[in-house]
Design an enzyme around this catalytic site. Structure first.
Site, mmCIF file in Angstrom:
data_model
loop_
_atom_site.group_PDB
_atom_site.id
_atom_site.type_symbol
_atom_site.label_atom_id
_atom_site.label_comp_id
_atom_site.label_asym_id
_atom_site.label_seq_id
_atom_site.Cartn_x
_atom_site.Cartn_y
_atom_site.Cartn_z
ATOM 1 N N ASP A 30 0.812 -1.224 0.000
ATOM 2 C CA ASP A 30 0.000 0.000 0.000
ATOM 3 C C ASP A 30 0.848 1.277 0.000
ATOM 4 O O ASP A 30 0.491 2.273 0.640
ATOM 5 C CB ASP A 30 -0.969 0.054 1.202
ATOM 6 C CG ASP A 30 -1.900 -1.140 1.278
ATOM 7 O OD1 ASP A 30 -1.949 -1.913 0.305
ATOM 8 O OD2 ASP A 30 -2.574 -1.298 2.305
ATOM 9 N N CYS A 69 -4.374 -6.396 -1.800
ATOM 10 C CA CYS A 69 -3.214 -7.257 -1.535
ATOM 11 C C CYS A 69 -3.209 -8.645 -2.181
ATOM 12 O O CYS A 69 -2.297 -8.974 -2.924
ATOM 13 C CB CYS A 69 -3.057 -7.460 -0.030
ATOM 14 S SG CYS A 69 -2.730 -5.940 0.861
ATOM 15 N N ARG A 73 -0.694 -10.041 -5.219
ATOM 16 C CA ARG A 73 0.398 -10.985 -4.930
ATOM 17 C C ARG A 73 0.288 -12.267 -5.759
ATOM 18 O O ARG A 73 1.290 -12.806 -6.239
ATOM 19 C CB ARG A 73 0.407 -11.328 -3.440
ATOM 20 C CG ARG A 73 0.980 -10.198 -2.616
ATOM 21 C CD ARG A 73 0.359 -10.052 -1.234
ATOM 22 N NE ARG A 73 0.423 -8.651 -0.856
ATOM 23 C CZ ARG A 73 1.441 -8.112 -0.181
ATOM 24 N NH1 ARG A 73 2.427 -8.866 0.248
ATOM 25 N NH2 ARG A 73 1.450 -6.824 0.065
ATOM 26 N N HIS A 124 -0.022 -13.725 2.278
ATOM 27 C CA HIS A 124 -1.401 -13.316 1.942
ATOM 28 C C HIS A 124 -1.983 -13.898 0.661
ATOM 29 O O HIS A 124 -2.803 -13.249 -0.008
ATOM 30 C CB HIS A 124 -1.523 -11.777 1.933
ATOM 31 C CG HIS A 124 -2.908 -11.334 2.324
ATOM 32 N ND1 HIS A 124 -3.305 -10.025 2.406
ATOM 33 C CD2 HIS A 124 -4.009 -12.080 2.652
ATOM 34 C CE1 HIS A 124 -4.564 -9.960 2.761
ATOM 35 N NE2 HIS A 124 -5.018 -11.198 2.922
ATOM 36 N N ASN A 285 -0.010 -2.164 -4.388
ATOM 37 C CA ASN A 285 -1.183 -1.380 -4.832
ATOM 38 C C ASN A 285 -1.058 0.021 -4.250
ATOM 39 O O ASN A 285 -0.145 0.315 -3.473
ATOM 40 C CB ASN A 285 -2.511 -2.031 -4.416
ATOM 41 C CG ASN A 285 -2.611 -2.404 -2.955
ATOM 42 O OD1 ASN A 285 -2.553 -3.580 -2.596
ATOM 43 N ND2 ASN A 285 -2.726 -1.418 -2.094
HETATM 44 MG MG MG Z 1 -1.697 -3.946 -0.295
#
Ligand code: MG
Length: 461
Positions: A30, A69, A73, A124, A285
């Protein structure tokens, strides 16, 4: 004897030339487009990343594959749009799904070429044992299994030597009806080694772990995937960085990440790996839309995390490989995180999987500064969940606002070359372009969904 020496010399020079590069992929969470000194941040100081850019190449039209996220990924590691690999949205501790281990990740691909592989940081894309990094091509894993604002999965495997903090215990984990948010497990391979994780020292500990990995594996090619937990909220910085930046706690976390990059680069040099290592720094992102003490900035782009405007998915990106990537250069040619897998495959002498569709393209021509390098995608697609929202074609970007068939549905066309901030909708002036791009979107979306592959589901055992 002389011939033998000559032969040996020939073999060793061959080995040096043929040895594929080490790859270090640093992936922040982020971080906004503007939040690096070399991307224009007026207040955040990033001397190490600025130096990395001065010694390497800046990518100003580099896209992640999603504005949140997990899908970002999944796409990064497979070279595919997240919808193709059925990781369209954010995963939570209650989920037993993730990236399918049948997918070929960057780590799988490089491991097969003899690379040592490590994932150090936030994963994640599936936290159950059969979906963790060690099941996806990584020899080792240290980090948090999902976002740092989540909780523990009560079924997580606890290590015998687990460090409990904040009054936690095995019994309390099992008995708590509702676990506090922001208490995340820290894992080594498949086991929780600390709970709740001390988040103030995560960046520091990831860095130490990364440096140890470089030291241990300097003799062979290695792939270090370093997905930082910060600056995802809640924000934490160690005491050395807390309150030090001119941009609040958010700036503190970025300045600590910058320090971490400096340590990794120093470590590469110290172990003689500097010249033969490709280092890439980028973000998953755009930034959270929060007050400036806590949130990042995507200026001059429109939109934030969760958005298919540029600010949600165009991310800062710097690449460095001395002698191979031209120093002190920048490119505005479109490239994307899904392009890294095919590019790494080429650099490592591996073959991109040919039994399935891979969306990414080899971007070595763009990275190496080839004068005829083309954008990696003639059409680049912006998905939100299962919905294809926008497409970029050259400087044009068509975006659908609202849901089709509803009164709020409309089409937006922007010319990014003249209007990087997506401020002026010119759809009415260019009906042909709108029509063509809309048709292109429908065709692609249908093809992708017809060929989408299943998500991974945890299997006991
Ligand atoms: Mg993120």
């Amino acid at each position: 004897m002389r011939y033998f020496v000559l032969l040996l010399a020939a073999i060793s020079s061959l080995t040096a030339a043929d040895r594929p590069p080490n790859i270090v992929l640093i992936f922040t969470d982020d971080q906004g487009y503007e939040d690096l000194g070399c991307f224009g941040s007026p207040l955040i100081k990033t001397p190490n990343l600025d130096r990395m850019a001065a010694e390497g190449r800046k990518f100003t039209s580099f896209y992640s594959a999603n504005s949140v996220c997990s899908p970002s990924r999944a796409a990064l590691l497979t070279g595919c749009y997240p919808t193709r690999v059925s990781v369209p949205g954010v995963l939570f501790p209650r989920h037993d799904t993730g990236l399918n281990p049948d997918e070929v990740t960057i780590a799988d691909l490089l491991k097969a070429q003899g690379y040592a592989t490590a994932c150090i940081g936030k994963w994640h894309i599936g936290h159950k044992p059969s979906l963790l990094p060690t099941a996806q091509g990584f020899d080792q894993y240290f980090g948090i299994p999902y976002s740092n604002d989540m909780t523990i999965d009560p079924e997580a495997t606890l290590s015998d030597g687990i460090v409990f903090r904040a009054g936690m215990s095995k019994a309390r984990i099992a008995s708590l009806k509702k676990h506090p948010k922001n208490w995340v497990p820290l894992m080594r391979n498949e086991e929780v080694v600390e709970f709740p994780a001390d988040q103030t020292t995560l960046t520091k500990r990831y860095t130490e772990e990364a440096m140890a990995f470089i030291k241990e594996n300097k003799a062979k090619p290695f792939f270090l995937y370093l997905p930082q937990t910060m600056p995802h909220i809640p924000l934490f910085a160690s005491k050395d960085f807390l309150g030090k930046s001119a941009r609040g706690l958010y700036g503190d976390t970025i300045e600590e990440i910058d320090w971490s990059v400096g340590q990794v680069l120093r470590s590469l040099k110290e172990h003689g790996a500097d010249e033969n290592t490709l280092v890439i720094f980028t973000s998953d992102n755009g930034p959270w839309k929060l007050d400036r003490g806590r949130g990042g900035s995507a200026y001059p782009l429109r939109g934030y995390k969760f958005s298919t405007y540029e600010g949600g998915m165009r991310v800062p990106c710097v690449m460095r490989w001395p002698g191979k990537i031209p120093a002190g250069t920048a490119t505005d040619t479109l490239a994307a995180s899904i392009d890294l897998l095919p590019t790494f495959a080429k650099l490592a002498g591996a073959t991109v999987p040919n039994d399935r569709v891979i969306d990414g393209r080899d971007i070595w021509p763009i990275m190496s500064g080839a004068p005829d390098a083309k954008p990696s995608h003639e059409h680049y697609y912006f998905y939100k969940g299962q919905r294809l929202v926008a497409v970029r074609h050259g400087d044009w970007k068509l975006r659908q606002q609202g849901r089709r068939g509803t009164a709020k549905y409309s089409l937006e066309l922007y010319h990014l070359g003249e209007d990087i901030g997506e401020t002026t909708n010119v759809a009415d002036k260019h009906p042909k372009i709108v029509e063509q791009l809309l048709k292109q979107m429908h065709t692609f979306d249908k093809q992708l969904k017809d060929q989408a592959r299943p998500a991974g589901k945890h299997k006991e055992g």
